[in-house]
Design an enzyme around this catalytic site. Structure first.
Site, PDB file in Angstrom:
ATOM      1  N   CYS A  97       0.863  -1.184   0.000  1.00  0.00           N
ATOM      2  CA  CYS A  97       0.000   0.000   0.000  1.00  0.00           C
ATOM      3  C   CYS A  97       0.896   1.229   0.000  1.00  0.00           C
ATOM      4  O   CYS A  97       1.750   1.377   0.863  1.00  0.00           O
ATOM      5  CB  CYS A  97      -0.884  -0.019   1.244  1.00  0.00           C
ATOM      6  SG  CYS A  97      -1.685   1.553   1.585  1.00  0.00           S
ATOM      7  N   CYS A 101      -3.166   7.624  -1.687  1.00  0.00           N
ATOM      8  CA  CYS A 101      -4.479   7.744  -2.345  1.00  0.00           C
ATOM      9  C   CYS A 101      -5.572   8.260  -1.430  1.00  0.00           C
ATOM     10  O   CYS A 101      -6.532   8.874  -1.896  1.00  0.00           O
ATOM     11  CB  CYS A 101      -4.920   6.410  -2.908  1.00  0.00           C
ATOM     12  SG  CYS A 101      -3.592   5.310  -3.333  1.00  0.00           S
ATOM     13  N   THR A 188      -4.117   5.144   7.216  1.00  0.00           N
ATOM     14  CA  THR A 188      -3.101   4.714   6.258  1.00  0.00           C
ATOM     15  C   THR A 188      -2.097   5.830   5.996  1.00  0.00           C
ATOM     16  O   THR A 188      -2.483   6.944   5.648  1.00  0.00           O
ATOM     17  CB  THR A 188      -3.786   4.288   4.949  1.00  0.00           C
ATOM     18  OG1 THR A 188      -4.605   3.162   5.230  1.00  0.00           O
ATOM     19  CG2 THR A 188      -2.780   3.923   3.873  1.00  0.00           C
ATOM     20  N   GLU A 255      -0.490   1.674   9.033  1.00  0.00           N
ATOM     21  CA  GLU A 255      -1.650   2.378   9.557  1.00  0.00           C
ATOM     22  C   GLU A 255      -1.332   2.837  10.976  1.00  0.00           C
ATOM     23  O   GLU A 255      -0.458   2.253  11.631  1.00  0.00           O
ATOM     24  CB  GLU A 255      -2.892   1.470   9.574  1.00  0.00           C
ATOM     25  CG  GLU A 255      -3.717   1.507   8.291  1.00  0.00           C
ATOM     26  CD  GLU A 255      -3.082   0.725   7.137  1.00  0.00           C
ATOM     27  OE1 GLU A 255      -2.291  -0.199   7.419  1.00  0.00           O
ATOM     28  OE2 GLU A 255      -3.357   1.040   5.970  1.00  0.00           O
ATOM     29  N   HIS A 290     -12.614   5.816  -2.869  1.00  0.00           N
ATOM     30  CA  HIS A 290     -11.619   4.874  -2.350  1.00  0.00           C
ATOM     31  C   HIS A 290     -11.938   3.442  -2.778  1.00  0.00           C
ATOM     32  O   HIS A 290     -11.048   2.614  -2.894  1.00  0.00           O
ATOM     33  CB  HIS A 290     -11.473   5.004  -0.837  1.00  0.00           C
ATOM     34  CG  HIS A 290     -10.082   4.654  -0.376  1.00  0.00           C
ATOM     35  ND1 HIS A 290      -8.951   5.219  -0.928  1.00  0.00           N
ATOM     36  CD2 HIS A 290      -9.633   3.756   0.531  1.00  0.00           C
ATOM     37  CE1 HIS A 290      -7.881   4.683  -0.367  1.00  0.00           C
ATOM     38  NE2 HIS A 290      -8.256   3.794   0.523  1.00  0.00           N
ATOM     39  N   TYR A 294      -9.294   0.747  -5.117  1.00  0.00           N
ATOM     40  CA  TYR A 294      -8.895  -0.642  -4.905  1.00  0.00           C
ATOM     41  C   TYR A 294      -8.888  -1.445  -6.205  1.00  0.00           C
ATOM     42  O   TYR A 294      -8.257  -2.499  -6.277  1.00  0.00           O
ATOM     43  CB  TYR A 294      -9.810  -1.306  -3.867  1.00  0.00           C
ATOM     44  CG  TYR A 294      -9.436  -0.974  -2.437  1.00  0.00           C
ATOM     45  CD1 TYR A 294      -8.963   0.288  -2.106  1.00  0.00           C
ATOM     46  CD2 TYR A 294      -9.544  -1.911  -1.422  1.00  0.00           C
ATOM     47  CE1 TYR A 294      -8.608   0.598  -0.807  1.00  0.00           C
ATOM     48  CE2 TYR A 294      -9.197  -1.612  -0.116  1.00  0.00           C
ATOM     49  CZ  TYR A 294      -8.731  -0.346   0.193  1.00  0.00           C
ATOM     50  OH  TYR A 294      -8.377  -0.051   1.466  1.00  0.00           O
ATOM     51  N   CYS A 297      -4.939  -0.275  -7.061  1.00  0.00           N
ATOM     52  CA  CYS A 297      -3.789  -0.624  -6.209  1.00  0.00           C
ATOM     53  C   CYS A 297      -3.697  -2.119  -5.945  1.00  0.00           C
ATOM     54  O   CYS A 297      -2.631  -2.712  -6.041  1.00  0.00           O
ATOM     55  CB  CYS A 297      -3.827   0.166  -4.907  1.00  0.00           C
ATOM     56  SG  CYS A 297      -5.021  -0.424  -3.685  1.00  0.00           S
ATOM     57  N   GLU A 445      -6.874  -5.578   4.445  1.00  0.00           N
ATOM     58  CA  GLU A 445      -7.339  -4.284   3.957  1.00  0.00           C
ATOM     59  C   GLU A 445      -8.286  -4.456   2.771  1.00  0.00           C
ATOM     60  O   GLU A 445      -9.188  -3.653   2.567  1.00  0.00           O
ATOM     61  CB  GLU A 445      -6.167  -3.389   3.570  1.00  0.00           C
ATOM     62  CG  GLU A 445      -6.629  -1.958   3.348  1.00  0.00           C
ATOM     63  CD  GLU A 445      -5.518  -1.036   2.949  1.00  0.00           C
ATOM     64  OE1 GLU A 445      -4.733  -1.415   2.071  1.00  0.00           O
ATOM     65  OE2 GLU A 445      -5.438   0.060   3.508  1.00  0.00           O
TER      66      GLU A 445
HETATM   67 FE1  SF4 Z   1      -3.302   1.952   0.025  1.00  0.00          FE
HETATM   68 FE2  SF4 Z   1      -4.710   1.128  -2.054  1.00  0.00          FE
HETATM   69 FE3  SF4 Z   1      -5.814   2.782  -0.271  1.00  0.00          FE
HETATM   70 FE4  SF4 Z   1      -3.901   3.588  -1.984  1.00  0.00          FE
HETATM   71  S1  SF4 Z   1      -5.977   2.894  -2.497  1.00  0.00           S
HETATM   72  S2  SF4 Z   1      -4.039   4.058   0.182  1.00  0.00           S
HETATM   73  S3  SF4 Z   1      -2.587   1.812  -2.075  1.00  0.00           S
HETATM   74  S4  SF4 Z   1      -5.144   0.678   0.076  1.00  0.00           S
HETATM   75 FE    FE Z   2      -6.805   1.589   2.027  1.00  0.00          FE
END
Ligand code: SF4
Ligand code: FE
Length: 485
Positions: A97, A101, A188, A255, A290, A294, A297, A445
């Site tokens: 991660c 983001c 995060t 985190e 968000h 996902y 990422c 996560e």
């Molecule tokens: Fe982490 Fe994915 Fe959230 Fe970006 S979108 S902060 S990489 S979990």
């Molecule tokens: Fe996240």
């Protein structure tokens, strides 16, 4: 900023960070924290490279300048798609991660919501936020989008909790600003962020007015305390000379619990202050962005895991076994399905009243709902292919031991022509992604980040238009409801 400038800029901050029961002097160089910093640094490094400039950068609509896409307010569905592509790319480069983001998703949610609050309430939040956004873009900052409150008794609203601080709240209203108290959990990248952009965590009613608050403060503001969250296998990073056993020695995520112990927020950094009826909109939009994230990422990290599984099979001498090939196909199918969802909710995005672009909320929730399942299956197949050795392998110290090292190299050798060390490295990477420090980001996560599965199901129920679908069926089946008596 360059990668180096980013790292230096954090070094200059006076953060209050606790880890393993100790106040940490220098989080930037701490071996447990540093890999997560390296992951964010990658977002700066890639943005400087010509070959990635289309996905990693964008033109700011506020200043006309080129900015890192992580600081961008999306201006089109193309921007939304590029965001997902950027996240897949950074996931591939870090296998973890990369944290930046949450800020980007918060920017876009707060941007459109403040516009609509001002329109209805005559407030000045959007103006405040635009000014803040310019500051963020000009300085290329990393911002922690802070939403999740500790929540106390889940059956009670914020104002009905036994302890009134279970949701972050306004404790004092002053002429020049407000004072806030509470905490944000699972934050995060909090320790690697220059700023925290706080939002409420649920829809609210009038009684919860003091909890309907959004604002930004520097991470080293007076009263901000951060406590690092433990990860499985994190203490390996403290072992002398640790490398192979880490699986991914360079990158990681983290985190933290961020405590706001009576923190002052000046007026021009307030983006919501009591307009409880807009808390739900802000939550829904941030969650939507968000959940889209996902689909980028986790796919990038999945690419690395699929590659690791394929290498493990190759090093075992069985890359051509039909069941191995089939498992790799299945992993690819699952991973690309997630990517399809990320791209689809972006392509079907729309302009908001404020002019920025928002994803299709139903598709973004479908995206995240799939993410609560597929990475688990991908991880299961990776473990299947890797074999039990990924969890029974002796440590690298045993491999380097003057007496038993030779036994290690001899008995853990598989295919001829493949160094035992390389086989170990790949198995440790699979372990890291499925059970170790990176499993926080790739597995759990995937379940709970951007909202637990049930949160998406509530949104799917709301957006799924079952009534419309019933009408379609009635028409095809030639239903005459007057006959129903
Ligand atoms: Fe982490 Fe994915 Fe959230 Fe970006 S979108 S902060 S990489 S979990
Ligand atoms: Fe996240």
């Amino acid at each position: 900023m360059t990668k180096e400038q980013y790292i230096e800029s954090l070094r200059e901050m006076d953060l209050k960070v606790y880890l393993f029961g100790e106040l940490i002097d220098n989080p930037v160089d701490h071996p447990v924290i540093r890999p997560s910093l390296n992951s964010i640094a990658m977002t700066y490094e890639l943005a400087q490279k010509d070959e990635y400039k289309d996905v990693m950068t964008a033109k700011s609509h506020l200043t006309g300048e080129v900015v890192n896409r992580f600081c961008h307010i999306h201006q089109s569905t193309e921007d939304l798609k590029n965001k997902v592509k950027m996240q897949r790319l950074v996931g591939q480069k870090t296998a973890s991660c990369f944290q930046r983001c949450v800020g980007m998703d918060a920017f876009n949610a707060v941007y459109s919501t403040t516009y609509e609050i001002d329109k209805e309430c005559g407030t000045k939040y959007h103006e405040n936020f635009k000014k803040y956004m310019k500051y963020v873009q000009d300085n290329d900052l990393t911002v922690d989008g802070a939403m999740t409150d500790p929540k106390g008794d889940r059956s009670l609203s914020p104002s009905k909790q036994e302890d009134p601080d279970m949701f972050l709240r306004i404790v004092e209203r002053r002429e020049d600003g407000i004072v806030v108290r509470g905490a944000k959990a699972h934050q995060t990248g909090a320790l690697n962020s220059h700023e925290h952009l706080v939002m409420p965590t649920i829809a609210m009613r009038e009684d919860d007015k003091d909890y309907a608050v959004s604002f930004a403060v520097p991470s080293d503001a007076d009263g901000v305390i951060m406590v690092y969250g433990r990860q499985s296998c994190d203490a390996r990073k403290l072992e002398e000379g640790a490398d192979i056993d880490l699986g991914n020695s360079e990158f990681g995520g983290h985190e933290a619990l961020v405590i706001f112990d009576d923190v002052f927020v000046p007026n021009d950094r307030i983006f919501l202050c009591g307009e409880y009826q807009f808390a739900g909109m802000l939550v829904e939009r941030f969650a939507g962005y968000h959940r889209q994230s996902y689909g980028g990422c986790k796919v990038g990290v999945g690419d690395v895991l699929i590659g690791a599984a394929a290498l493990a099979a190759e090093y075992n001498g069985v890359p051509k076994a039909s069941h191995i090939k089939d498992k790799l196909i299945e992993m690819t199918h699952l991973n690309e399905t997630l990517y399809c969802c990320g791209i689809a909710c972006s392509s079907e995005g729309h302009e908001t009243m404020s002019g920025n672009y928002e994803i299709d909320l139903l598709l973004a929730n479908i995206c995240k709902q799939n993410v609560t399942r597929y990475p688990y299956e991908i991880a299961r197949l990776a473990e299947d292919i890797a074999g039990g050795l990924m969890v029974t392998l002796p440590s690298e110290k045993d491999f380097n031991h003057p007496e038993i090292g030779e036994y290690m190299k001899k008995y853990f050798k598989a295919k001829s022509g493949v160094a035992t060390e390389n086989r170990m490295r790949i198995l440790r990477l699979v372990e890291n992604l499925t059970l170790g420090t990176a499993a926080v980001g790739y597995r759990t996560e995937s379940m709970h980040g951007a909202g637990s599965p049930q949160a998406q199901r509530i949104m799917i129920a709301r957006q799924g238009n079952i009534e419309g679908k019933k009408e379609l069926a009635k028409k095809i089946a030639k239903i005459d409801e007057t006959k129903n008596k």
